[in-house]
Design a protein around this motif. Structure first.
Motif, PDB file in Angstrom:
ATOM      1  N   ALA A 157      83.516  32.287  13.149  1.00  0.00           N
ATOM      2  CA  ALA A 157      83.346  33.732  12.966  1.00  0.00           C
ATOM      3  C   ALA A 157      83.116  34.423  14.309  1.00  0.00           C
ATOM      4  O   ALA A 157      83.612  35.531  14.539  1.00  0.00           O
ATOM      5  CB  ALA A 157      82.178  34.006  12.016  1.00  0.00           C
ATOM      6  N   ARG A 158      82.369  33.778  15.193  1.00  0.00           N
ATOM      7  CA  ARG A 158      82.138  34.367  16.514  1.00  0.00           C
ATOM      8  C   ARG A 158      83.433  34.429  17.324  1.00  0.00           C
ATOM      9  O   ARG A 158      83.691  35.426  18.020  1.00  0.00           O
ATOM     10  CB  ARG A 158      81.080  33.572  17.263  1.00  0.00           C
ATOM     11  N   CYS A 159      84.253  33.390  17.241  1.00  0.00           N
ATOM     12  CA  CYS A 159      85.544  33.408  17.941  1.00  0.00           C
ATOM     13  C   CYS A 159      86.439  34.511  17.377  1.00  0.00           C
ATOM     14  O   CYS A 159      87.112  35.234  18.136  1.00  0.00           O
ATOM     15  CB  CYS A 159      86.223  32.057  17.823  1.00  0.00           C
ATOM     16  N   ASP A 160      86.436  34.645  16.059  1.00  0.00           N
ATOM     17  CA  ASP A 160      87.220  35.713  15.434  1.00  0.00           C
ATOM     18  C   ASP A 160      86.719  37.081  15.870  1.00  0.00           C
ATOM     19  O   ASP A 160      87.512  38.011  16.082  1.00  0.00           O
ATOM     20  CB  ASP A 160      87.154  35.599  13.909  1.00  0.00           C
ATOM     21  N   ARG A 161      85.408  37.192  16.026  1.00  0.00           N
ATOM     22  CA  ARG A 161      84.827  38.474  16.448  1.00  0.00           C
ATOM     23  C   ARG A 161      85.257  38.827  17.875  1.00  0.00           C
ATOM     24  O   ARG A 161      85.508  40.007  18.178  1.00  0.00           O
ATOM     25  CB  ARG A 161      83.300  38.396  16.352  1.00  0.00           C
ATOM     26  N   VAL A 162      85.351  37.829  18.738  1.00  0.00           N
ATOM     27  CA  VAL A 162      85.826  38.068  20.105  1.00  0.00           C
ATOM     28  C   VAL A 162      87.262  38.594  20.077  1.00  0.00           C
ATOM     29  O   VAL A 162      87.606  39.566  20.754  1.00  0.00           O
ATOM     30  CB  VAL A 162      85.737  36.785  20.945  1.00  0.00           C
ATOM     31  N   LEU A 163      88.110  37.955  19.268  1.00  0.00           N
ATOM     32  CA  LEU A 163      89.503  38.377  19.176  1.00  0.00           C
ATOM     33  C   LEU A 163      89.623  39.792  18.610  1.00  0.00           C
ATOM     34  O   LEU A 163      90.460  40.588  19.063  1.00  0.00           O
ATOM     35  CB  LEU A 163      90.295  37.399  18.305  1.00  0.00           C
ATOM     36  N   LEU A 164      88.786  40.121  17.632  1.00  0.00           N
ATOM     37  CA  LEU A 164      88.825  41.463  17.060  1.00  0.00           C
ATOM     38  C   LEU A 164      88.405  42.513  18.086  1.00  0.00           C
ATOM     39  O   LEU A 164      88.980  43.612  18.139  1.00  0.00           O
ATOM     40  CB  LEU A 164      87.914  41.532  15.834  1.00  0.00           C
ATOM     41  N   GLU A 165      87.412  42.197  18.908  1.00  0.00           N
ATOM     42  CA  GLU A 165      86.986  43.139  19.944  1.00  0.00           C
ATOM     43  C   GLU A 165      88.091  43.334  20.985  1.00  0.00           C
ATOM     44  O   GLU A 165      88.338  44.455  21.443  1.00  0.00           O
ATOM     45  CB  GLU A 165      85.707  42.631  20.617  1.00  0.00           C
ATOM     46  N   ILE A 166      88.767  42.241  21.332  1.00  0.00           N
ATOM     47  CA  ILE A 166      89.885  42.349  22.278  1.00  0.00           C
ATOM     48  C   ILE A 166      91.023  43.156  21.658  1.00  0.00           C
ATOM     49  O   ILE A 166      91.647  43.996  22.322  1.00  0.00           O
ATOM     50  CB  ILE A 166      90.361  40.946  22.694  1.00  0.00           C
ATOM     51  N   ASN A 167      91.305  42.926  20.374  1.00  0.00           N
ATOM     52  CA  ASN A 167      92.354  43.690  19.698  1.00  0.00           C
ATOM     53  C   ASN A 167      92.027  45.179  19.654  1.00  0.00           C
ATOM     54  O   ASN A 167      92.915  46.027  19.815  1.00  0.00           O
ATOM     55  CB  ASN A 167      92.548  43.165  18.270  1.00  0.00           C
ATOM     56  N   LEU A 168      90.755  45.503  19.457  1.00  0.00           N
ATOM     57  CA  LEU A 168      90.350  46.902  19.419  1.00  0.00           C
ATOM     58  C   LEU A 168      90.558  47.552  20.785  1.00  0.00           C
ATOM     59  O   LEU A 168      91.070  48.671  20.880  1.00  0.00           O
ATOM     60  CB  LEU A 168      88.877  47.005  18.999  1.00  0.00           C
ATOM     61  N   ASN A 169      90.184  46.847  21.843  1.00  0.00           N
ATOM     62  CA  ASN A 169      90.373  47.392  23.185  1.00  0.00           C
ATOM     63  C   ASN A 169      91.847  47.453  23.566  1.00  0.00           C
ATOM     64  O   ASN A 169      92.265  48.344  24.314  1.00  0.00           O
ATOM     65  CB  ASN A 169      89.590  46.554  24.199  1.00  0.00           C
ATOM     66  N   THR A 170      92.631  46.506  23.064  1.00  0.00           N
ATOM     67  CA  THR A 170      94.071  46.542  23.327  1.00  0.00           C
ATOM     68  C   THR A 170      94.705  47.764  22.686  1.00  0.00           C
ATOM     69  O   THR A 170      95.595  48.400  23.268  1.00  0.00           O
ATOM     70  CB  THR A 170      94.734  45.263  22.798  1.00  0.00           C
ATOM     71  N   ALA A 171      94.254  48.103  21.490  1.00  0.00           N
ATOM     72  CA  ALA A 171      94.820  49.252  20.780  1.00  0.00           C
ATOM     73  C   ALA A 171      94.586  50.565  21.517  1.00  0.00           C
ATOM     74  O   ALA A 171      95.359  51.518  21.354  1.00  0.00           O
ATOM     75  CB  ALA A 171      94.235  49.339  19.370  1.00  0.00           C
ATOM     76  N   VAL A 172      93.532  50.629  22.342  1.00  0.00           N
ATOM     77  CA  VAL A 172      93.236  51.858  23.083  1.00  0.00           C
ATOM     78  C   VAL A 172      93.504  51.694  24.574  1.00  0.00           C
ATOM     79  O   VAL A 172      93.076  52.511  25.385  1.00  0.00           O
ATOM     80  CB  VAL A 172      91.775  52.305  22.841  1.00  0.00           C
ATOM     81  N   GLY A 173      94.206  50.627  24.961  1.00  0.00           N
ATOM     82  CA  GLY A 173      94.610  50.453  26.349  1.00  0.00           C
ATOM     83  C   GLY A 173      93.505  50.101  27.305  1.00  0.00           C
ATOM     84  O   GLY A 173      93.566  50.465  28.486  1.00  0.00           O
ATOM     85  N   ARG A 174      92.499  49.352  26.842  1.00  0.00           N
ATOM     86  CA  ARG A 174      91.375  49.003  27.714  1.00  0.00           C
ATOM     87  C   ARG A 174      91.291  47.513  28.025  1.00  0.00           C
ATOM     88  O   ARG A 174      90.332  47.062  28.629  1.00  0.00           O
ATOM     89  CB  ARG A 174      90.055  49.429  27.065  1.00  0.00           C
ATOM     90  N   THR A 175      92.253  46.745  27.600  1.00  0.00           N
ATOM     91  CA  THR A 175      92.173  45.300  27.776  1.00  0.00           C
ATOM     92  C   THR A 175      92.306  44.936  29.253  1.00  0.00           C
ATOM     93  O   THR A 175      93.128  45.498  29.966  1.00  0.00           O
ATOM     94  CB  THR A 175      93.295  44.600  26.988  1.00  0.00           C
ATOM     95  N   SER A 176      91.486  43.981  29.687  1.00  0.00           N
ATOM     96  CA  SER A 176      91.562  43.486  31.061  1.00  0.00           C
ATOM     97  C   SER A 176      91.505  41.966  31.034  1.00  0.00           C
ATOM     98  O   SER A 176      91.168  41.346  30.011  1.00  0.00           O
ATOM     99  CB  SER A 176      90.404  44.032  31.899  1.00  0.00           C
ATOM    100  N   VAL A 177      91.833  41.342  32.152  1.00  0.00           N
ATOM    101  CA  VAL A 177      91.867  39.879  32.226  1.00  0.00           C
ATOM    102  C   VAL A 177      90.465  39.283  32.158  1.00  0.00           C
ATOM    103  O   VAL A 177      90.308  38.088  31.937  1.00  0.00           O
ATOM    104  CB  VAL A 177      92.559  39.423  33.517  1.00  0.00           C
ATOM    105  N   ASN A 178      89.457  40.106  32.328  1.00  0.00           N
ATOM    106  CA  ASN A 178      88.082  39.598  32.336  1.00  0.00           C
ATOM    107  C   ASN A 178      87.385  39.747  30.988  1.00  0.00           C
ATOM    108  O   ASN A 178      86.182  39.492  30.881  1.00  0.00           O
ATOM    109  CB  ASN A 178      87.256  40.329  33.408  1.00  0.00           C
ATOM    110  N   ASP A 179      88.130  40.175  29.959  1.00  0.00           N
ATOM    111  CA  ASP A 179      87.503  40.417  28.665  1.00  0.00           C
ATOM    112  C   ASP A 179      86.884  39.152  28.082  1.00  0.00           C
ATOM    113  O   ASP A 179      85.804  39.196  27.486  1.00  0.00           O
ATOM    114  CB  ASP A 179      88.511  41.004  27.680  1.00  0.00           C
ATOM    115  N   LEU A 180      87.566  38.022  28.218  1.00  0.00           N
ATOM    116  CA  LEU A 180      87.045  36.781  27.654  1.00  0.00           C
ATOM    117  C   LEU A 180      85.746  36.363  28.341  1.00  0.00           C
ATOM    118  O   LEU A 180      84.856  35.809  27.699  1.00  0.00           O
ATOM    119  CB  LEU A 180      88.082  35.669  27.785  1.00  0.00           C
ATOM    120  N   GLU A 181      85.618  36.645  29.639  1.00  0.00           N
ATOM    121  CA  GLU A 181      84.405  36.266  30.354  1.00  0.00           C
ATOM    122  C   GLU A 181      83.190  37.040  29.863  1.00  0.00           C
ATOM    123  O   GLU A 181      82.063  36.580  30.014  1.00  0.00           O
ATOM    124  CB  GLU A 181      84.599  36.484  31.855  1.00  0.00           C
TER     125      GLU A 181
END
Length: 244
Positions: free
Chosen positions: A216-240
Motif C-alpha cells: 500500500a505504501r508503494c502504491d501511495r508513492v506511485l499515486l503521488e507521482i502520478n498526481l504530480n505528473t498530471a500537473v507537470g511537477r514530476t522530477s527525477v528526485n521524486d522517488l528520493e
C-alpha cells in the motif's frame, strides 16, 4: 516456491524496462514514510493546475504555431505596397577645344509606389488556408483531449491517494495488533496454553498484514507521482523524497 517464482517474474519485468539490473535496489522497509496529506476539497485546485501538464503545454504550443500558419496563409490574399527610390549623378567636365562641348552635372532622384492586388492564384492560397485550418482543428481536438486526460489523471490520483491513506492507517493498526498477537500467542505456547500451529497462524496473519502495508505504501508513492505528473511537477528526485 510460488513466492520465489513471483519474485523472479517481477525481476524479469524490471529488466525489460531498465536492462541490466542496477547494482543496488532500495528495499521496502517498515519505516514510517510521510506522504502529503490531501483532501477532497483540493480537487478544484489540482484541476486548475493541470494546465501546466507537459502534454497540455506541448499541444498548446503546437496550436499557437498552427494559428501563425493560418495567419501567414491568409496574408497572401492581402494587397501589398512597395516603395522604391533611387538616386544617380553623372558629371562631365567638357572639352575646352570645342565650344559646344560644355561641362554637365546631372542629378536624378526617383521615388515610386507600387500597389499589388492579388486577384487569382489558381486556388493555391485557398488550398493552403484550408489545409492549415484542418490542421488547426486537429490540434484543437488534441489539446482538448490532453486537457481531459490530465484532469482525469489528477482526479483519479487524488481520490485514490485519499483512499490509500485510509487503507495505510488501517493496515498500520493491523500490523501493530498482529505483532502483539504473535508475542502473546508465543508466550501462551511456551506455557502450554497454545499449540504450535496457533503460533504459525498468528505469524502468517502478521506477515500478510505487513506485506499488504508495504504494498500500500508503494502504491501511495506511485499515486503521488502520478498526481504530480498530471500537473507537470514530476522530477527525477521524486522517488528520493519517499525513500525510507
Amino acid at each position: 516456491l510460488d513466492s520465489k517464482l513471483a519474485v523472479d517474474l517481477k525481476i524479469a519485468a524490471l529488466e525489460r524496462i531498465t536492462g541490466p539490473l542496477p547494482i543496488y535496489l532500495t528495499q521496502a522497509t517498515d519505516a514510517d514514510v510521510k506522504f502529503p496529506s490531501h483532501d477532497i476539497s483540493e480537487l478544484k485546485y489540482w484541476l486548475l493546475e493541470t494546465r501546466k501538464n507537459h502534454k497540455v503545454e506541448l499541444e498548446a504550443a503546437s496550436l499557437s504555431v498552427a494559428d501563425e500558419i493560418i495567419g501567414k496563409s491568409k496574408s497572401e490574399f492581402l494587397p501589398t505596397v512597395e516603395l522604391s527610390s533611387s538616386y544617380s549623378r553623372s558629371y562631365s567636365s567638357g572639352n575646352i577645344t570645342s565650344a559646344s562641348d560644355y561641362s554637365t552635372d546631372q542629378r536624378i532622384a526617383k521615388v515610386g509606389i507600387q500597389l499589388n492586388v492579388p486577384l487569382y492564384q489558381g486556388g493555391r492560397t485557398n488550398s493552403r488556408i484550408r489545409e492549415a485550418q484542418a490542421d488547426h482543428d486537429r490540434l484543437m481536438a488534441q489539446l482538448d483531449a490532453a486537457h481531459r486526460q490530465a484532469d482525469s489523471d489528477a482526479k483519479e490520483a487524488l481520490l485514490q491517494g485519499i483512499n490509500k491513506d485510509a487503507q495505510i492507517h488501517a493496515l498500520e493498526a493491523m500490523v501493530e495488533y498482529g505483532k502483539k498477537y504473535v508475542q502473546s500467542t508465543y508466550y501462551l505456547y511456551r506455557h502450554g496454553q497454545k499449540r504450535k500451529v496457533d503460533v504459525y497462524s498468528a505469524e502468517k496473519d502478521f506477515y500478510t498484514s505487513r506485506r499488504d502495508l508495504l504494498r500500500a505504501r508503494c502504491d501511495r508513492v506511485l499515486l503521488e507521482i502520478n498526481l504530480n505528473t498530471a500537473v507537470g511537477r514530476t522530477s527525477v528526485n521524486d522517488l528520493e523524497k519517499y525513500a525510507p
